[in-house]
Design an enzyme around this catalytic site. Structure first.
Site, PDB file in Angstrom:
ATOM      1  N   TRP A  94     -93.611 -52.638 -30.918  1.00 36.02           N
ATOM      2  CA  TRP A  94     -93.849 -52.870 -32.342  1.00 36.02           C
ATOM      3  C   TRP A  94     -93.850 -54.356 -32.708  1.00 36.02           C
ATOM      4  CZ3 TRP A  94     -89.810 -55.773 -33.804  1.00 36.02           C
ATOM      5  CH2 TRP A  94     -88.613 -55.620 -33.089  1.00 36.02           C
ATOM      6  N   ASN A  95     -93.370 -55.228 -31.820  1.00 34.02           N
ATOM      7  CA  ASN A  95     -93.156 -56.610 -32.287  1.00 34.02           C
ATOM      8  C   ASN A  95     -94.453 -57.418 -32.403  1.00 34.02           C
ATOM      9  OD1 ASN A  95     -93.380 -56.794 -29.503  1.00 34.02           O
ATOM     10  ND2 ASN A  95     -91.890 -58.450 -29.323  1.00 34.02           N
TER      11      ASN A  95
ATOM     12  N   LYS B 180    -100.950 -45.559 -26.305  1.00 37.94           N
ATOM     13  CA  LYS B 180     -99.850 -45.038 -27.124  1.00 37.94           C
ATOM     14  C   LYS B 180     -99.141 -46.242 -27.770  1.00 37.94           C
ATOM     15  CE  LYS B 180     -95.251 -43.860 -27.486  1.00 37.94           C
ATOM     16  NZ  LYS B 180     -95.319 -44.447 -28.795  1.00 37.94           N
ATOM     17  N   PRO B 181     -99.364 -46.435 -29.075  1.00 41.43           N
ATOM     18  CA  PRO B 181     -98.722 -47.580 -29.731  1.00 41.43           C
ATOM     19  C   PRO B 181     -97.293 -47.238 -30.152  1.00 41.43           C
ATOM     20  CG  PRO B 181    -100.094 -46.401 -31.294  1.00 41.43           C
ATOM     21  CD  PRO B 181    -100.178 -45.631 -30.008  1.00 41.43           C
ATOM     22  N   ALA B 182     -96.524 -48.251 -30.540  1.00 38.29           N
ATOM     23  CA  ALA B 182     -95.159 -48.018 -31.009  1.00 38.29           C
ATOM     24  C   ALA B 182     -95.200 -47.163 -32.271  1.00 38.29           C
ATOM     25  CB  ALA B 182     -94.485 -49.347 -31.300  1.00 38.29           C
ATOM     26  N   SER B 183     -94.230 -46.263 -32.391  1.00 39.72           N
ATOM     27  CA  SER B 183     -94.225 -45.324 -33.526  1.00 39.72           C
ATOM     28  C   SER B 183     -94.000 -46.024 -34.864  1.00 39.72           C
ATOM     29  CB  SER B 183     -93.139 -44.271 -33.327  1.00 39.72           C
ATOM     30  OG  SER B 183     -93.458 -43.502 -32.210  1.00 39.72           O
TER      31      SER B 183
ATOM     32  N   GLY C  79     -92.555 -53.511 -23.262  1.00 37.58           N
ATOM     33  CA  GLY C  79     -91.408 -53.007 -24.006  1.00 37.58           C
ATOM     34  C   GLY C  79     -90.120 -53.377 -23.311  1.00 37.58           C
TER      35      GLY C  79
ATOM     36  N   GLU D  42     -94.430 -55.425 -18.600  1.00 37.78           N
ATOM     37  CA  GLU D  42     -94.070 -56.643 -19.354  1.00 37.78           C
ATOM     38  C   GLU D  42     -92.800 -56.292 -20.120  1.00 37.78           C
ATOM     39  OE1 GLU D  42     -95.716 -59.516 -19.284  1.00 37.78           O
ATOM     40  OE2 GLU D  42     -97.421 -58.844 -18.109  1.00 37.78           O
ATOM     41  N   LEU D  43     -91.655 -56.721 -19.605  1.00 39.55           N
ATOM     42  CA  LEU D  43     -90.377 -56.213 -20.131  1.00 39.55           C
ATOM     43  C   LEU D  43     -89.589 -57.271 -20.897  1.00 39.55           C
ATOM     44  CD1 LEU D  43     -89.471 -54.140 -16.941  1.00 39.55           C
ATOM     45  CD2 LEU D  43     -90.851 -53.451 -18.910  1.00 39.55           C
TER      46      LEU D  43
ATOM     47  N   CYS E 296     -90.482 -61.376 -27.266  1.00 38.74           N
ATOM     48  CA  CYS E 296     -89.895 -61.279 -25.918  1.00 38.74           C
ATOM     49  C   CYS E 296     -89.654 -62.638 -25.292  1.00 38.74           C
ATOM     50  CB  CYS E 296     -90.820 -60.458 -25.024  1.00 38.74           C
ATOM     51  SG  CYS E 296     -92.484 -61.115 -24.967  1.00 38.74           S
TER      52      CYS E 296
ATOM     53  N   GLU F  45     -80.345 -59.304 -24.500  1.00 42.24           N
ATOM     54  CA  GLU F  45     -81.427 -59.736 -25.383  1.00 42.24           C
ATOM     55  C   GLU F  45     -81.028 -59.389 -26.830  1.00 42.24           C
ATOM     56  OE1 GLU F  45     -85.059 -57.490 -24.896  1.00 42.24           O
ATOM     57  OE2 GLU F  45     -86.265 -59.284 -25.172  1.00 42.24           O
TER      58      GLU F  45
HETATM   59  P1  NAP Z   1     -89.280 -49.986 -26.280  1.00 45.82           P
HETATM   60  O1  NAP Z   1     -88.255 -49.209 -27.002  1.00 45.82           O
HETATM   61  O2  NAP Z   1     -89.174 -50.083 -24.803  1.00 45.82           O
HETATM   62  O3  NAP Z   1     -90.685 -49.330 -26.707  1.00 45.82           O
HETATM   63  C1  NAP Z   1     -91.910 -49.845 -26.279  1.00 45.82           C
HETATM   64  C2  NAP Z   1     -92.940 -48.730 -26.265  1.00 45.82           C
HETATM   65  O4  NAP Z   1     -92.541 -47.737 -25.320  1.00 45.82           O
HETATM   66  C3  NAP Z   1     -93.106 -48.000 -27.597  1.00 45.82           C
HETATM   67  O5  NAP Z   1     -94.439 -47.587 -27.738  1.00 45.82           O
HETATM   68  C4  NAP Z   1     -92.198 -46.796 -27.413  1.00 45.82           C
HETATM   69  O6  NAP Z   1     -92.545 -45.689 -28.227  1.00 45.82           O
HETATM   70  C5  NAP Z   1     -92.463 -46.478 -25.959  1.00 45.82           C
HETATM   71  N1  NAP Z   1     -91.413 -45.691 -25.314  1.00 45.82           N
HETATM   72  C6  NAP Z   1     -90.091 -45.626 -25.610  1.00 45.82           C
HETATM   73  N2  NAP Z   1     -89.477 -44.762 -24.781  1.00 45.82           N
HETATM   74  C7  NAP Z   1     -90.423 -44.267 -23.945  1.00 45.82           C
HETATM   75  C8  NAP Z   1     -90.409 -43.328 -22.872  1.00 45.82           C
HETATM   76  N3  NAP Z   1     -89.315 -42.729 -22.495  1.00 45.82           N
HETATM   77  N4  NAP Z   1     -91.593 -43.086 -22.246  1.00 45.82           N
HETATM   78  C9  NAP Z   1     -92.724 -43.678 -22.626  1.00 45.82           C
HETATM   79  N5  NAP Z   1     -92.807 -44.567 -23.643  1.00 45.82           N
HETATM   80  C10 NAP Z   1     -91.665 -44.868 -24.289  1.00 45.82           C
HETATM   81  O7  NAP Z   1     -89.390 -51.466 -26.787  1.00 45.82           O
HETATM   82  P2  NAP Z   1     -89.551 -51.998 -28.277  1.00 45.82           P
HETATM   83  O8  NAP Z   1     -88.238 -51.886 -28.941  1.00 45.82           O
HETATM   84  O9  NAP Z   1     -90.736 -51.376 -28.934  1.00 45.82           O
HETATM   85  O10 NAP Z   1     -89.948 -53.523 -28.014  1.00 45.82           O
HETATM   86  C11 NAP Z   1     -89.018 -54.505 -27.801  1.00 45.82           C
HETATM   87  C12 NAP Z   1     -88.896 -54.819 -26.317  1.00 45.82           C
HETATM   88  O11 NAP Z   1     -90.175 -55.168 -25.804  1.00 45.82           O
HETATM   89  C13 NAP Z   1     -88.026 -56.033 -26.066  1.00 45.82           C
HETATM   90  O12 NAP Z   1     -87.192 -55.786 -24.961  1.00 45.82           O
HETATM   91  C14 NAP Z   1     -89.040 -57.136 -25.749  1.00 45.82           C
HETATM   92  O13 NAP Z   1     -88.533 -58.183 -24.975  1.00 45.82           O
HETATM   93  C15 NAP Z   1     -90.095 -56.358 -25.037  1.00 45.82           C
HETATM   94  N6  NAP Z   1     -91.381 -57.072 -25.067  1.00 45.82           N
HETATM   95  C16 NAP Z   1     -91.828 -57.645 -23.910  1.00 45.82           C
HETATM   96  C17 NAP Z   1     -93.020 -58.365 -23.915  1.00 45.82           C
HETATM   97  C18 NAP Z   1     -93.539 -59.013 -22.659  1.00 45.82           C
HETATM   98  O14 NAP Z   1     -94.684 -59.450 -22.674  1.00 45.82           O
HETATM   99  N7  NAP Z   1     -92.762 -59.087 -21.592  1.00 45.82           N
HETATM  100  C19 NAP Z   1     -93.757 -58.492 -25.109  1.00 45.82           C
HETATM  101  C20 NAP Z   1     -93.263 -57.888 -26.268  1.00 45.82           C
HETATM  102  C21 NAP Z   1     -92.069 -57.172 -26.222  1.00 45.82           C
HETATM  103  P3  NAP Z   1     -91.817 -45.398 -29.628  1.00 45.82           P
HETATM  104  O15 NAP Z   1     -92.144 -46.552 -30.494  1.00 45.82           O
HETATM  105  O16 NAP Z   1     -92.452 -44.134 -30.045  1.00 45.82           O
HETATM  106  O17 NAP Z   1     -90.356 -45.286 -29.345  1.00 45.82           O
END
Ligand code: NAP
Length: 483
Positions: free
Chosen positions: A153-154, A177-180, A230, A252-253, A286, A385
């Protein structure tokens, strides 16, 4: 703007539709908590259907010439810029970041479509000089197949196009599948591809329950690659679940970026870049600084200058042009920032600025931009983080000391160095265990360069010529020449 109506958040084989379950999810503005719309919310059945349609579309799409595929990307790039202001407003309304940042994100998102429209034409194979006179060895690039793209979502626009650009250019078909919490921007991007006439089934969108959709995508043998941005936690789960079919992954975590400020840095530049890195998107980036290491000789003046500026940052609704600090994404995010500050204070840190939830006139999720001093390596904020507007500042007195501190976490996404010394540039950039290093630069992400972490920040690259190779397999063909 999309206010009040119900929206179909599922796009499969060229049709917008409701989910099989008939479920809807409310999308709210994190600054005001106003309801923006309701989006149909998919599950396993929707995801599997999307995979099936993507599979059916693959043969035709992958056989188009690179030039033909790139034409769609060029057109989508132009449309995205044409609609920049509207897209930026939608992005701010669902995600919260200030409008100026949303405009920059839309430009950046479009730039990935342009870059991969160009790179589509530069995926080369190889002819290897053979060790046998009667054999020819060819290496032929081949699109990997159906891919699943899961985005956070960020950065609701650029994280989507950073995956769509290279995968579509390579000849893959996609289930997105985008963030909810932020599906509206992704839906607009998909509509742009629809408008430019992308063939049906090539790009499919499933807004929906993460666990159900994720399970369908990992369990399906037809999905050949998952590109995920994510958290490290979810990345680890996807990796485990992808083992059954030996699926390729690009992850990309999360990160925990250090900013190292050497005593020869230009102080005012270092202060401004640190602020820009930490507080853009309210610290929810991130690669944004999660900890500062400043040389002892300049620490006092650095903190004084930085704190003066932090105290003047305007907090508010992202849709007001003067806002610098917008809302956080949700209540949990605010609580995490507060927890990191409380833990630091309990363990001896002092608050130099901020340290509270914002007591303003908006109902949303706000936390004050916060600066902590007297921090140590045991505090949560120095290890986990934070993903919020909290900046802990530690000090050091030798290059060796700061390299050890910077490398001590399992994350390896981005690190920054502020210095005017060539020696420091080489010593630090060679020793830092990070996939991205900015020297006097805190905005390293750009379409033409490979972006990605190491260690527990993931693997695989997005951007650059490397980005498209994630979606290409090299097939080796050995040809015997008969008499
Ligand atoms: P997240 O909770 O890991 O969610 C990311 C995506 O994955 C969302 O679309 C989420 O769906 C989905 N998801 C969650 N649980 C899942 C599962 N069990 N199976 C499949 N998909 C699943 O992360 P976030 O809170 O959205 O984003 C923040 C994180 O992203 C931070 O840790 C940040 O550092 C990282 N990030 C990394 C980068 C990079 O380039 N390295 C860039 C941006 C962000 P829902 O929204 O439906 O839960």
């Amino acid at each position: 703007m999309l206010v009040g109506q119900k929206e179909r958040g599922i796009f499969i084989n060229g049709e917008w539709r409701e989910s099989y379950s008939g479920t809807y999810r409310t999308i709210t503005n994190p600054a005001t908590l106003e309801k923006l719309t309701e989006i149909s919310y998919g599950g396993k059945e929707d995801a599997l259907e999307a995979v099936e349609e993507a599979k059916a579309a693959f043969p035709l799409w992958s056989k188009k010439t690179a030039r033909e595929r790139s034409t769609f990307l060029y057109k989508a790039y132009e449309k995205m810029l044409e609609h920049k202001e509207r897209l930026a407003q939608i992005l701010t309304s669902e995600q919260g970041k200030p409008l100026s940042e949303s405009r920059t994100e839309i430009e950046s998102a479009a730039s990935y479509l342009l870059w991969y429209a160009e790179e589509a034409n530069r995926v080369y194979g190889e002819i290897i000089p053979s060790s046998k006179a009667n054999r020819r060895s060819h290496v032929i690039p081949h699109a990997i197949g159906v891919i699943a793209a899961i985005t956070p979502w960020n950065f609701p626009a650029s994280m989507v196009t950073r995956k769509l650009g290279p995968s579509l250019a390579a000849g893959c078909t996609v289930v997105l599948k985008p963030a909810s919490q932020t599906p509206l921007t992704a839906m607009e991007i998909v509509k742009i591809f629809e408008e430019v006439g992308l063939p049906k089934g090539v790009l499919n969108l499933v807004t929906g329950d993460a666990r159900a959709v994720g399970e369908a995508l990992t369990q399906s043998p037809d999905v050949r690659l998952i590109t995920f941005t994510g958290s490290t936690e979810v990345g680890r789960e996807l990796m485990k679940n992808s083992a059954q079919h030996i699926k390729k992954l690009s992850l990309e975590l999360g990160g925990h970026a250090p900013i190292i400020i050497m005593d020869d840095a230009k102080l005012d530049v270092a202060v401004d870049l640190t602020l820009a890195s930490k507080f853009r998107n309210c610290g929810q980036t991130c690669i944004c600084a999660n900890r500062v290491y400043v040389h002892k000789k300049i620490a006092d003046s650095f903190v004084e200058k930085l704190v003066t500026k932090v105290k003047n940052m305007k907090i508010g609704n992202g849709n007001e042009e003067s806002t610098v600090i917008g809302p956080m994404i949700d209540r949990n995010a605010v609580e995490k920032a507060a927890e990191h500050v409380e833990d630091a204070v309990k363990n001896g840190a002092a608050i130099a600025s901020g340290g509270n939830e914002w007591d303003g006139d908006l109902a949303g999720y706000f936390y004050e931009p916060t600066v902590l001093v007297n921090v140590n390596d045991q505090m949560k904020v120095m290890n986990e983080e934070t993903f919020g507007p909290v900046l802990p500042i530690d000090t050091f007195d030798s290059v060796e000391d700061v390299i050890e501190k910077a490398n001590q976490l399992p994350y390896g996404l981005a690190a920054y160095v502020m210095t005017e010394s060539t020696n420091h540039v080489f010593k630090l950039t060679e020793a830092l265990e990070y996939g991205i290093i900015g020297v006097n630069d805190v905005f390293p992400a750009t379409a033409e360069a490979p972006f990605g972490g190491i260690k527990e920040s993931g693997f695989g690259k997005e951007g650059g010529k490397e980005g498209i190779h994630e979606f290409v397999e090299m097939k080796y063909v050995s040809i015997g020449i008969t008499e």
